[in-house]
Design a protein around this motif. Structure first.
Motif, mmCIF file in Angstrom:
data_model
loop_
_atom_site.group_PDB
_atom_site.id
_atom_site.type_symbol
_atom_site.label_atom_id
_atom_site.label_comp_id
_atom_site.label_asym_id
_atom_site.label_seq_id
_atom_site.Cartn_x
_atom_site.Cartn_y
_atom_site.Cartn_z
ATOM 1 N N GLU A 109 22.280 37.208 14.645
ATOM 2 C CA GLU A 109 23.545 36.782 15.429
ATOM 3 C C GLU A 109 23.705 35.450 15.135
ATOM 4 O OE1 GLU A 109 24.149 38.887 18.853
ATOM 5 O OE2 GLU A 109 25.373 37.265 19.634
ATOM 6 N N GLU A 159 36.358 43.001 11.527
ATOM 7 C CA GLU A 159 35.741 42.526 12.910
ATOM 8 C C GLU A 159 34.899 41.308 12.668
ATOM 9 O OE1 GLU A 159 34.030 45.453 15.704
ATOM 10 O OE2 GLU A 159 33.081 43.760 16.650
ATOM 11 N N TYR A 161 34.705 38.446 14.048
ATOM 12 C CA TYR A 161 34.046 38.031 15.225
ATOM 13 C C TYR A 161 33.704 38.999 16.317
ATOM 14 C CZ TYR A 161 35.198 33.750 12.974
ATOM 15 O OH TYR A 161 35.380 32.696 11.830
ATOM 16 N N ASN A 162 32.571 39.341 16.879
ATOM 17 C CA ASN A 162 32.084 40.387 17.637
ATOM 18 C C ASN A 162 32.798 40.769 18.780
ATOM 19 O OD1 ASN A 162 29.760 41.372 19.818
ATOM 20 N ND2 ASN A 162 29.767 42.472 17.615
ATOM 21 N N ARG A 165 30.734 40.345 22.089
ATOM 22 C CA ARG A 165 30.326 38.904 22.533
ATOM 23 C C ARG A 165 31.792 38.142 22.953
ATOM 24 N NH1 ARG A 165 25.542 38.065 24.032
ATOM 25 N NH2 ARG A 165 24.111 37.782 22.512
ATOM 26 N N ASN A 222 29.120 37.431 7.937
ATOM 27 C CA ASN A 222 29.556 39.071 7.910
ATOM 28 C C ASN A 222 28.889 39.447 6.635
ATOM 29 O OD1 ASN A 222 31.589 39.748 9.982
ATOM 30 N ND2 ASN A 222 31.949 37.801 9.820
ATOM 31 N N ARG A 227 26.001 39.518 13.278
ATOM 32 C CA ARG A 227 27.181 39.350 14.423
ATOM 33 C C ARG A 227 27.660 37.920 14.480
ATOM 34 N NH1 ARG A 227 23.855 43.152 16.286
ATOM 35 N NH2 ARG A 227 22.888 41.349 17.877
#
Ligand code: HPA
Length: 272
Positions: A109, A159, A161-162, A165, A222, A227
């Motif tokens: 992450e 996606e 950006y998670n 989160r 990505n 993530r």
């Protein structure tokens, strides 16, 4: 093996020589944000970027150039103070060598922070923007020409950006009363600032904040299946009005540090 994969192997090896255990998360600290610390985390190692083979030299102002590896006993986080930019003359692959190296080290992450100008008139210097999505306006891409050692040639960015989160960060900001916006970050090449006409165009394109980093790092992350959470420190207005240039670097750093206090509260909440 290409020069790029060689650089990543060399950088991974250098870091592992200085810290051999697992690293779960990494945070890239942008301009004026390098002093970020996390409550309850102890430092396990400190590695100078200049001691990492394969990593390009840092030339940007106010970028410290060190990785501090910290842990609270549950999670280990690499705080990376300093990044590489296209405007330093580096290629997209050089800019993302650090991100690909972190992926090789097992980081799952990535939290990306940056300093950005506000295209959205509701934003004020010192605010924080949660990056919901980005527009890559740099004309560069780190995946271009790669041999697929790190991931597929057409990585999904739907996606980037998670979402989980994003929701956690929003809730954390509300709890700690941090002025937080959500929006679209547009990444430009720099180093000249945008003209007023460009800024007005970017706003019409749907962007809320503009900066010279982040988008390539997010693509790389990505690409390797990490993530991503992105946070922008709003350092100046960039609305395309006449009186908004030039922005001095001192002003940018001061406002980044102010927004950094809000970011710290959000990160402490979601990482504890
Ligand atoms: N434009 C581009 N990059 C930036 C800005 C801006 O106004 N502020 C901080 N980084």
């Amino acid at each position: 093996m290409s020069l790029f994969t060689d650089s990543i192997a060399a950088a991974t090896n250098s870091i592992q020589k200085q810290y051999a255990d697992n690293i779960d998360y990494a945070i890239i600290l942008g301009s004026g944000l390098s002093e970020l610390s996390l409550d309850g985390f102890q430092q396990l190692a400190r590695i100078d970027y200049s001691d990492i083979d394969g990593l390009p030299a840092l030339t940007a102002p106010s970028h410290k150039g060190e990785i501090s590896i910290v842990s609270n006993g549950l999670k280990t986080i690499a705080l990376c103070a300093g990044r590489h930019h296209l405007y330093e003359g580096y290629s997209a692959q050089q800019v993302t060598t650090l991100v690909y190296t972190l992926a090789q080290l097992g980081v799952s992450e990535l939290i990306i922070t940056n300093a950005a100008g506000a295209l959205n008139p509701d934003f004020r210097p010192g605010d924080v923007m949660l990056i919901e999505d980005h527009i890559n306006f740099t004309g560069h891409n780190p995946v271009r020409g790669q041999d697929q050692s790190f991931g597929i040639l057409f990585p999904d960015m739907s996606e980037a950006y998670n979402l989980k989160r994003i929701e956690q960060a929003s809730a954390a900001a509300e709890k700690h009363q941090v002025r937080l916006h959500r929006g679209v970050y547009i990444g430009v090449l720099g180093p000249s600032l945008e003209t007023s006409a460009e800024r007005r165009m970017m706003r019409r394109f749907g962007a809320d904040a503009v900066g010279m980093s982040t988008v390539l790092e997010s693509i790389a992350a990505n690409h390797c299946g990490m993530r991503v959470l992105g946070l922008s420190a709003i350092t100046n207005l960039a609305l395309g009005d006449k009186d908004q240039q030039p922005d001095t670097i001192e002003e940018v750093l001061e406002n980044a540090a102010m927004a950094g206090q809000g970011m710290k509260k959000i990160l402490n909440e979601i990482l504890s």
